[in-house]
Scaffold this motif. Structure first.
Motif, short mmCIF file in Angstrom:
data_model
loop_
_atom_site.label_atom_id
_atom_site.label_comp_id
_atom_site.label_asym_id
_atom_site.label_seq_id
_atom_site.Cartn_x
_atom_site.Cartn_y
_atom_site.Cartn_z
N ASN A 164 0.62 -1.35 -0.01
CA ASN A 164 -0.06 -0.06 0.17
C ASN A 164 0.93 1.42 0.11
O ASN A 164 0.34 2.40 0.25
CB ASN A 164 -0.91 -0.16 1.21
CG ASN A 164 -1.88 -1.12 1.17
OD1 ASN A 164 -2.91 -1.00 0.25
ND2 ASN A 164 -1.82 -2.16 1.91
N ASP A 165 2.11 1.27 -0.36
CA ASP A 165 3.11 2.35 -0.41
C ASP A 165 2.57 3.42 -1.34
O ASP A 165 2.55 4.77 -0.77
CB ASP A 165 4.44 1.79 -0.91
CG ASP A 165 5.41 2.90 -0.97
OD1 ASP A 165 5.76 3.44 0.23
OD2 ASP A 165 5.85 3.34 -1.88
N SER A 166 2.02 3.57 -2.42
CA SER A 166 1.57 4.35 -3.31
C SER A 166 0.15 4.80 -2.79
O SER A 166 0.19 6.41 -2.81
CB SER A 166 1.38 3.88 -4.51
OG SER A 166 0.51 2.82 -4.61
N LEU A 167 -0.52 4.10 -2.08
CA LEU A 167 -1.73 4.80 -1.44
C LEU A 167 -1.51 5.66 -0.42
O LEU A 167 -1.86 6.89 -0.23
CB LEU A 167 -2.70 3.78 -0.89
CG LEU A 167 -3.75 4.01 0.00
CD1 LEU A 167 -4.62 5.03 -0.91
CD2 LEU A 167 -4.36 2.68 0.56
N LEU A 168 -0.55 5.43 0.62
CA LEU A 168 -0.11 5.98 1.81
C LEU A 168 0.68 7.18 1.35
O LEU A 168 0.26 8.19 1.94
CB LEU A 168 0.75 5.13 2.79
CG LEU A 168 0.28 3.82 3.28
CD1 LEU A 168 1.22 2.79 4.04
CD2 LEU A 168 -1.02 4.15 4.16
N LYS A 169 1.62 7.11 0.43
CA LYS A 169 2.26 8.32 -0.25
C LYS A 169 1.12 9.29 -0.69
O LYS A 169 1.30 10.58 -0.33
CB LYS A 169 3.39 8.01 -1.14
CG LYS A 169 4.59 7.29 -0.43
CD LYS A 169 5.52 6.91 -1.44
CE LYS A 169 6.93 6.31 -0.82
NZ LYS A 169 7.83 6.18 -2.07
N SER A 170 0.07 8.89 -1.53
CA SER A 170 -0.45 9.78 -2.16
C SER A 170 -1.48 10.72 -1.05
O SER A 170 -1.83 11.54 -1.44
CB SER A 170 -1.37 9.00 -3.17
OG SER A 170 -2.25 8.16 -2.43
N ARG A 171 -2.01 9.85 0.09
CA ARG A 171 -2.49 10.47 0.99
C ARG A 171 -1.81 11.24 2.22
O ARG A 171 -2.32 11.60 3.27
CB ARG A 171 -3.48 9.47 1.87
CG ARG A 171 -4.61 9.05 0.59
CD ARG A 171 -5.59 7.87 1.46
NE ARG A 171 -6.54 7.49 0.17
CZ ARG A 171 -7.94 7.85 0.49
NH1 ARG A 171 -8.33 8.32 1.33
NH2 ARG A 171 -8.51 7.55 -0.60
N HIS A 172 -0.29 11.30 2.14
CA HIS A 172 0.43 11.83 3.06
C HIS A 172 0.43 11.34 4.45
O HIS A 172 0.46 12.10 5.12
CB HIS A 172 0.48 13.34 2.82
CG HIS A 172 0.45 14.06 1.77
ND1 HIS A 172 1.68 14.14 1.06
CD2 HIS A 172 -0.45 14.57 0.68
CE1 HIS A 172 1.60 14.57 -0.35
NE2 HIS A 172 0.14 15.08 -0.22
N ILE A 173 0.26 9.89 4.39
CA ILE A 173 0.25 9.00 5.62
C ILE A 173 1.58 8.63 6.02
O ILE A 173 2.00 8.01 5.32
CB ILE A 173 -0.83 8.06 5.46
CG1 ILE A 173 -2.45 8.71 5.37
CG2 ILE A 173 -1.07 7.11 6.74
CD1 ILE A 173 -3.46 7.88 4.81
N GLU A 174 1.73 8.96 7.18
CA GLU A 174 3.25 8.26 7.79
C GLU A 174 2.68 6.87 8.45
O GLU A 174 1.52 7.12 9.28
CB GLU A 174 3.64 9.26 9.06
CG GLU A 174 5.03 8.61 9.51
CD GLU A 174 5.43 9.41 10.71
OE1 GLU A 174 6.33 8.95 11.33
OE2 GLU A 174 5.00 10.52 10.86
N ILE A 175 3.33 5.91 8.29
CA ILE A 175 2.79 4.45 8.84
C ILE A 175 4.25 4.11 9.80
O ILE A 175 5.32 3.98 9.02
CB ILE A 175 2.55 3.64 7.92
CG1 ILE A 175 1.98 2.20 8.42
CG2 ILE A 175 3.44 3.41 6.74
CD1 ILE A 175 1.29 1.41 7.66
N GLN A 176 3.94 3.77 10.91
CA GLN A 176 5.03 3.35 11.90
C GLN A 176 4.98 1.71 11.91
O GLN A 176 3.52 1.39 12.00
CB GLN A 176 4.97 4.05 13.13
CG GLN A 176 5.15 5.53 13.26
CD GLN A 176 4.90 6.03 14.44
OE1 GLN A 176 5.67 5.53 15.35
NE2 GLN A 176 3.93 7.21 14.28
#
Length: 240
Positions: free
Chosen positions: A109-121
Motif C-alpha cells: 500500500n506504499d503508493s496509497l499511503l504516499k498519495s494521502r501523505h500518511i506516515e505509517i510506523q
C-alpha cells in the motif's frame, strides 16, 4: 395457461436442471476479479509510462488505483467466504516471522499511503515468530491498513506482540475513532460498519479467518476500541 409452458418453480429450475445461485455468483465474482486484476495491471502500466503531470493528477490516479484495488480485495474476500462456507478453503498454517507479513502489506500500500501523505510506523520484534496462514492473515491485515488509511488523518501504527499466549497484531490510527455500535469487544455476528458500510465485509472476513486459527489455547478473535496510542481507533487481531 398454455400447458406446454412450464412454470418456474420456487427453487428456480429450467427443465430438469436446478440453478445453484451461490455457485453462479461465485463464478461471476471470480471472472470479475480476473478482469479487475487486468484493469489494475493496465492502470499501473499507464501510470508508469505516463506519470502524472501535477499533484491533482497524481491524486486522481491514486483514487482510481485505490478504488479498483478496494473492489478487487472485496471480491477476493467474497470468494474466500464462499469457499469457507463450502468447506473447500485450504488453510495452510506454518511458521512465519511476523515482521515479514506486516512489511509486505505496508509495501503493498506504499503508493496509497504516499498519495494521502500518511506516515505509517511499524513496531514489531524482528524475532517474533508465530504459526498462521500467511495469505489469509495477510489479506486481513491489508484490508485493515486500506480502511484505516481512508479514515485516519496523518498517521497509522501497525504493531505486533505476544499477549497471554496469543499473537496480537494491532492497527491504530489518528482518526475520529470507531462508531459506538462497533465498540462491543469481540465482534458479534450482527451488522457492523463505518458510515459507508464498506468494512462490513472486511470485518466478517477477518472474523472468519481468525476463527480458522485454533489451538489448545482457543481460537482467534478480534477487538475494537477507541483512544488508541495515536488518539483514534485501534483494532487488534489475536491468533493462538
Amino acid at each position: 395457461m398454455n400447458p406446454s409452458i412450464k412454470q418456474k418453480s420456487d427453487n428456480t429450475e429450467y427443465g430438469n436442471v436446478p440453478i445453484d445461485f451461490s455457485f453462479v455468483l461465485a463464478s461471476s465474482v471470480h471472472d470479475m476479479k480476473n478482469s479487475l486484476g487486468m484493469l489494475l495491471n493496465t492502470l499501473s502500466a499507464m501510470m508508469e509510462n505516463s506519470p502524472p503531470r501535477d499533484a491533482d493528477q497524481a491524486r486522481f490516479f491514486s483514487t482510481l488505483e485505490y478504488e479498483a484495488a478496494r473492489i478487487n480485495g472485496e471480491l477476493v474476500q467474497l470468494l474466500s467466504l464462499y469457499r469457507m462456507d463450502e468447506q473447500t478453503m485450504m488453510v495452510v498454517i506454518d511458521e512465519h516471522h511476523t515482521i515479514d507479513i506486516i512489511e509486505e502489506q505496508v509495501a503493498r500500500n506504499d503508493s496509497l499511503l504516499k498519495s494521502r501523505h500518511i506516515e505509517i510506523q511499524v513496531d514489531c520484534d524482528i524475532d517474533l515468530i508465530w504459526y498462521f496462514d500467511h495469505e489469509l492473515v495477510g489479506g486481513v491485515l491489508n484490508n485493515l491498513i486500506v480502511n484505516c488509511a481512508r479514515y485516519c488523518r496523518k498517521q497509522l501504527l501497525v504493531s505486533a506482540t505476544e499477549e497471554s499466549g496469543f499473537l496480537c497484531i494491532s492497527v491504530a490510527d489518528d482518526g475520529q475513532g470507531y462508531p459506538d455500535n462497533m465498540l462491543l469487544g469481540p465482534l458479534p455476528q450482527g451488522s457492523v460498519s463505518f458510515g459507508s458500510g464498506n468494512t462490513r465485509l472486511g470485518l466478517l472476513f477477518a472474523r472468519k479467518v481468525l476463527e480458522l486459527h485454533k489451538s489448545k489455547k482457543g481460537q482467534g478473535y478480534m477487538t475494537i476500541a477507541n483512544d488508541g496510542p495515536l488518539g483514534g481507533g485501534i483494532l487488534k487481531l489475536y491468533l493462538p
